[in-house]
Design a protein around this motif. Structure first.
Motif, PDB file in Angstrom:
ATOM      1  N   THR A 512       0.818  -1.212   0.000  1.00  0.00           N
ATOM      2  CA  THR A 512       0.000   0.000   0.000  1.00  0.00           C
ATOM      3  C   THR A 512       0.855   1.267   0.000  1.00  0.00           C
ATOM      4  O   THR A 512       0.307   2.368  -0.005  1.00  0.00           O
ATOM      5  CB  THR A 512      -0.914   0.004   1.231  1.00  0.00           C
ATOM      6  N   GLY A 513       2.187   1.121   0.028  1.00  0.00           N
ATOM      7  CA  GLY A 513       3.058   2.289  -0.018  1.00  0.00           C
ATOM      8  C   GLY A 513       3.423   2.842   1.341  1.00  0.00           C
ATOM      9  O   GLY A 513       4.089   3.875   1.425  1.00  0.00           O
ATOM     10  N   ASP A 514       3.022   2.181   2.426  1.00  0.00           N
ATOM     11  CA  ASP A 514       3.394   2.632   3.780  1.00  0.00           C
ATOM     12  C   ASP A 514       4.756   2.012   4.109  1.00  0.00           C
ATOM     13  O   ASP A 514       4.860   1.033   4.837  1.00  0.00           O
ATOM     14  CB  ASP A 514       2.332   2.180   4.783  1.00  0.00           C
ATOM     15  N   TYR A 515       5.821   2.592   3.570  1.00  0.00           N
ATOM     16  CA  TYR A 515       7.153   2.013   3.704  1.00  0.00           C
ATOM     17  C   TYR A 515       7.686   2.138   5.129  1.00  0.00           C
ATOM     18  O   TYR A 515       8.406   1.258   5.594  1.00  0.00           O
ATOM     19  CB  TYR A 515       8.109   2.682   2.715  1.00  0.00           C
ATOM     20  N   GLY A 517       5.818   2.114   7.922  1.00  0.00           N
ATOM     21  CA  GLY A 517       5.138   1.081   8.693  1.00  0.00           C
ATOM     22  C   GLY A 517       5.637  -0.310   8.356  1.00  0.00           C
ATOM     23  O   GLY A 517       5.813  -1.163   9.230  1.00  0.00           O
ATOM     24  N   ALA A 518       5.864  -0.556   7.062  1.00  0.00           N
ATOM     25  CA  ALA A 518       6.373  -1.859   6.643  1.00  0.00           C
ATOM     26  C   ALA A 518       7.756  -2.107   7.241  1.00  0.00           C
ATOM     27  O   ALA A 518       8.062  -3.206   7.709  1.00  0.00           O
ATOM     28  CB  ALA A 518       6.442  -1.931   5.119  1.00  0.00           C
ATOM     29  N   ARG A 519       8.596  -1.057   7.231  1.00  0.00           N
ATOM     30  CA  ARG A 519       9.960  -1.213   7.777  1.00  0.00           C
ATOM     31  C   ARG A 519       9.919  -1.587   9.256  1.00  0.00           C
ATOM     32  O   ARG A 519      10.673  -2.455   9.726  1.00  0.00           O
ATOM     33  CB  ARG A 519      10.739   0.089   7.591  1.00  0.00           C
ATOM     34  N   ARG A 520       9.005  -0.972  10.020  1.00  0.00           N
ATOM     35  CA  ARG A 520       8.904  -1.311  11.445  1.00  0.00           C
ATOM     36  C   ARG A 520       8.530  -2.778  11.629  1.00  0.00           C
ATOM     37  O   ARG A 520       9.049  -3.458  12.520  1.00  0.00           O
ATOM     38  CB  ARG A 520       7.861  -0.411  12.118  1.00  0.00           C
ATOM     39  N   GLN A 521       7.607  -3.264  10.801  1.00  0.00           N
ATOM     40  CA  GLN A 521       7.194  -4.661  10.913  1.00  0.00           C
ATOM     41  C   GLN A 521       8.371  -5.609  10.649  1.00  0.00           C
ATOM     42  O   GLN A 521       8.582  -6.581  11.377  1.00  0.00           O
ATOM     43  CB  GLN A 521       6.070  -4.967   9.922  1.00  0.00           C
ATOM     44  N   PHE A 522       9.150  -5.326   9.609  1.00  0.00           N
ATOM     45  CA  PHE A 522      10.251  -6.221   9.255  1.00  0.00           C
ATOM     46  C   PHE A 522      11.393  -6.137  10.273  1.00  0.00           C
ATOM     47  O   PHE A 522      12.097  -7.120  10.495  1.00  0.00           O
ATOM     48  CB  PHE A 522      10.752  -5.910   7.843  1.00  0.00           C
ATOM     49  N   ILE A 523      11.568  -4.966  10.894  1.00  0.00           N
ATOM     50  CA  ILE A 523      12.560  -4.857  11.971  1.00  0.00           C
ATOM     51  C   ILE A 523      12.141  -5.752  13.141  1.00  0.00           C
ATOM     52  O   ILE A 523      12.973  -6.449  13.756  1.00  0.00           O
ATOM     53  CB  ILE A 523      12.712  -3.402  12.432  1.00  0.00           C
ATOM     54  N   GLU A 524      10.833  -5.771  13.455  1.00  0.00           N
ATOM     55  CA  GLU A 524      10.340  -6.651  14.513  1.00  0.00           C
ATOM     56  C   GLU A 524      10.569  -8.118  14.163  1.00  0.00           C
ATOM     57  O   GLU A 524      10.881  -8.940  15.022  1.00  0.00           O
ATOM     58  CB  GLU A 524       8.845  -6.402  14.766  1.00  0.00           C
ATOM     59  N   VAL A 525      10.407  -8.472  12.885  1.00  0.00           N
ATOM     60  CA  VAL A 525      10.688  -9.840  12.447  1.00  0.00           C
ATOM     61  C   VAL A 525      12.148 -10.186  12.705  1.00  0.00           C
ATOM     62  O   VAL A 525      12.476 -11.254  13.232  1.00  0.00           O
ATOM     63  CB  VAL A 525      10.349 -10.020  10.946  1.00  0.00           C
ATOM     64  N   LEU A 526      13.047  -9.274  12.339  1.00  0.00           N
ATOM     65  CA  LEU A 526      14.484  -9.540  12.470  1.00  0.00           C
ATOM     66  C   LEU A 526      14.931  -9.604  13.926  1.00  0.00           C
ATOM     67  O   LEU A 526      15.944 -10.246  14.235  1.00  0.00           O
ATOM     68  CB  LEU A 526      15.281  -8.470  11.718  1.00  0.00           C
ATOM     69  N   LYS A 527      14.203  -8.984  14.818  1.00  0.00           N
ATOM     70  CA  LYS A 527      14.548  -9.092  16.237  1.00  0.00           C
ATOM     71  C   LYS A 527      14.382 -10.526  16.727  1.00  0.00           C
ATOM     72  O   LYS A 527      15.084 -10.976  17.616  1.00  0.00           O
ATOM     73  CB  LYS A 527      13.657  -8.161  17.064  1.00  0.00           C
ATOM     74  N   VAL A 528      13.429 -11.224  16.134  1.00  0.00           N
ATOM     75  CA  VAL A 528      13.178 -12.618  16.512  1.00  0.00           C
ATOM     76  C   VAL A 528      13.955 -13.581  15.620  1.00  0.00           C
ATOM     77  O   VAL A 528      14.564 -14.535  16.087  1.00  0.00           O
ATOM     78  CB  VAL A 528      11.662 -12.941  16.422  1.00  0.00           C
ATOM     79  N   PHE A 529      13.943 -13.303  14.313  1.00  0.00           N
ATOM     80  CA  PHE A 529      14.560 -14.199  13.315  1.00  0.00           C
ATOM     81  C   PHE A 529      15.653 -13.408  12.611  1.00  0.00           C
ATOM     82  O   PHE A 529      15.448 -12.821  11.557  1.00  0.00           O
ATOM     83  CB  PHE A 529      13.484 -14.673  12.339  1.00  0.00           C
ATOM     84  N   HIS A 530      16.853 -13.398  13.216  1.00  0.00           N
ATOM     85  CA  HIS A 530      17.929 -12.526  12.734  1.00  0.00           C
ATOM     86  C   HIS A 530      18.388 -12.864  11.323  1.00  0.00           C
ATOM     87  O   HIS A 530      18.873 -12.008  10.598  1.00  0.00           O
ATOM     88  CB  HIS A 530      19.136 -12.620  13.686  1.00  0.00           C
ATOM     89  N   ARG A 531      18.241 -14.138  10.914  1.00  0.00           N
ATOM     90  CA  ARG A 531      18.783 -14.565   9.617  1.00  0.00           C
ATOM     91  C   ARG A 531      17.743 -14.531   8.501  1.00  0.00           C
ATOM     92  O   ARG A 531      17.968 -15.099   7.436  1.00  0.00           O
ATOM     93  CB  ARG A 531      19.332 -15.990   9.751  1.00  0.00           C
TER      94      ARG A 531
END
Length: 562
Positions: A512-515, A517-531
């Motif tokens: 939807t172009g909310d980059y 917001g999307a970036r925050r979500q993927f940062i949260e993913v990487l906090k759990v799944f670093h690789r």
């Protein structure tokens, strides 16, 4: 038309029926017995673990920690001892909860086995609802004694556990806390299955020996003399040309039977030679192709034959294969390829797939009957390669598999003296493209939504997450791409399960172009799944979009296939 019910069929059905009835009855009783014994063993084991923990903590310390909710040196020692105990046992969760009210409790500690390490799942002082989270805890607290049976619990993340609780009492014999021990239900299911299997194997072996002995007696004392004459007189009619019988006697009938058997042996030799030729030829031309073209055999196929069939297409390849074998000799290269194909090809053939084409250390396979067999074959290949990695037979499982669905044209091209069967389809190209990018995005298996919808209960049966969208210029259609991670390692499956919702929300926000917001979500993913390579790639794309303000092409994210 009257159907004959021969002696051989009667005896066979009789013995098979007896075997099935006895096996069914014994299986019914053994199953309940084995389940009871296995459950009782794990219940006693869990209670013993809980007893060790009760010996390590004092009721006064539990009350103090529940009130102050602060860690001290003694608490750290307790946690280390509990972690060591959990690491050395078959337990999945180990926790102590102080009982505040009938409805509410407070964690003293909550430890979880994750891979090869033990982590703290809930912190000291964190509240937990007792009735909701521990359904049968009240009966244990009321009885002031350890659990009598295993408590089966399904967590929100899908984990299936069995739990045992052991109350902790104060000097007034009042329950102030309890110890909880959770075991992965898979461990108990496996133990029960193994116990049942061992029991049934012993029973089956004994019954099988009895059956063989009975069949041997009947066959050689009653049926063999009768059917020997019958079979010899029907060799040509039935198309059986090689049967060795020891003919006894010296009369005219014996001489006729001997000549007849000699003639059949000569015919059998010619048939074997033809069969050997056909089997050798089928190794190079898929047997399924003539059937798809409406032919009974490869001999009937002619130049120009063509048919279009709806198929699931599977493309398999090891990522970066050319670089990994660059320093090997030709003999070593061929051996490396065959080592992989030797375990992967059976996974396709055993599931009614057709291996159509080879390229490097991979191949393309077609499924024109049960489309679900495409994903089953892919998962089976990944698991076999995971095993090869564990056994040091390959450096790493770097399999990439793409699966699509659509019309595939099968045809015969060439010239009268040199022909070949080929397949042509944009869906074949799409499968190869997905296979090439799979490893880049922390995936072994990528499948289009169009292919997934051909598989019953796909999103219920398999572990999946939305990776992005793909625009196919051939069909002018945008399709969802899913990462199917059932063939990943157990650790990666758990991490992708935990981060699935965050990841897919990030994909939708990016769409939807909310980059931001999307970036925050993927940062949260990487906090759990670093690789997680896919999450890293999305973070990079979000940064680039926010910096340039201009959407650029990417491999799989809302883009077109090159």
């Amino acid at each position: 038309m009257k159907v004959r019910f021969g002696l051989r069929l009667k005896f066979t059905l009789l013995f098979v029926g007896m075997l099935l009835v006895v096996a069914g009855v014994v299986s019914f009783f053994l199953k309940d017995t084995n389940n009871f014994l296995t459950d009782n063993y794990y219940r006693n084991y869990a209670v013993s673990i809980a007893g060790i923990i009760k010996g390590m903590v004092e009721e006064e310390r539990i009350t103090r920690y529940a009130e102050c909710k602060e860690r001290d040196a003694d608490y750290e020692i307790l946690i280390e001892q509990a972690k060591q105990l959990l690491n050395d046992s078959e337990v999945f969760y180990l926790y102590v909860v102080a009982v505040s009210t009938e409805e509410q409790g407070v964690y003293i500690f909550d430890l979880k086995q994750q891979g090869d390490e033990v982590i703290e799942n809930n912190r000291l002082g964190q509240d937990t609802p007792l009735k909701k989270k521990y359904p049968h805890l009240k009966e244990v607290l009321d009885s002031k004694a350890p659990s009598i049976t295993l408590d089966h619990v399904v967590l929100e993340n899908g984990e299936r556990l069995v739990s045992v609780y052991d109350p902790i009492l104060n000097d007034e014999e009042e329950v102030t806390a309890f110890v909880g021990v959770d075991i992965d239900e898979y461990e108990i299911d496996y133990a029960q299955t193994r116990a049942l299997y061992d029991s049934m194997s012993a029973l089956g072996a004994g019954l099988l020996l009895c059956l063989i002995a009975m069949l041997f007696i009947v066959q050689f004392t009653i049926l063999r003399p009768i059917y020997q004459l019958k079979d010899l007189t029907k060799q040509v009619e039935q198309g059986i040309y090689k049967t060795e019988y020891k003919i006894k006697g010296h009369d005219e009938l014996s001489e006729i039977l001997a000549v007849f058997q000699k003639m059949l042996k000569s015919i059998a030799g010619n048939m074997e030679e033809m069969q050997t030729f056909n089997e050798a030829y089928s190794k190079y031309i898929p047997e399924r192709f003539p059937m798809l073209l409406g032919k009974d055999s490869i001999i009937e196929v002619s130049l120009g034959d063509e048919v279009s069939v709806q198929m699931a297409v599977l493309s398999f390849q090891l990522a970066d294969f050319q670089r990994s074998i660059r320093k090997k000799s030709t003999k070593e290269m061929i051996a490396s390829i065959n080592r992989v194909l030797r375990v992967c090809i059976p996974a396709v053939l055993e599931r009614s797939g057709t291996v159509e084409d080879f390229h490097d250390a991979g191949f393309t396979a077609l499924f024109d009957q049960e489309y679900s067999m495409a994903i089953e074959s892919a998962i089976a290949m990944c698991r076999k390669l995971n095993y090869m990695e564990e056994q040091k037979q390959i450096e790493k499982n770097r399999a990439g598999i793409g699966i699509t669905y659509g019309p595939v044209s099968v045809g015969i091209v060439g010239q009268e003296k040199r022909m070949e069967a080929i397949t042509v389809s944009q869906y074949r190209d799409t499968a190869e493209w997905l296979q090439k990018i799979a490893e880049q995005y922390q995936a072994h298996i990528l499948i289009t939504e169009n292919a997934a919808l051909q598989i019953p209960a796909f999103f219920v049966v398999y572990h999946t997450r939305l990776l992005g969208f793909l625009y196919n210029p051939y069909t002018d259609y945008t399709d969802r791409i899913y990462d199917v991670y059932d063939g990943d390692s157990r650790e990666e499956i758990e991490l992708k399960d935990v981060t699935k919702d965050l990841f897919e929300e990030g994909v939708e926000l990016y769409c939807t172009g909310d980059y931001m917001g999307a970036r925050r979500q993927f940062i949260e993913v990487l906090k759990v799944f670093h690789r997680d390579k896919a999450a890293k790639e999305y973070v990079y794309l979000c940064d680039r979009q926010m910096k340039t303000g201009k959407q650029e092409k990417a491999d799989v994210y809302f883009t077109r296939m090159e």
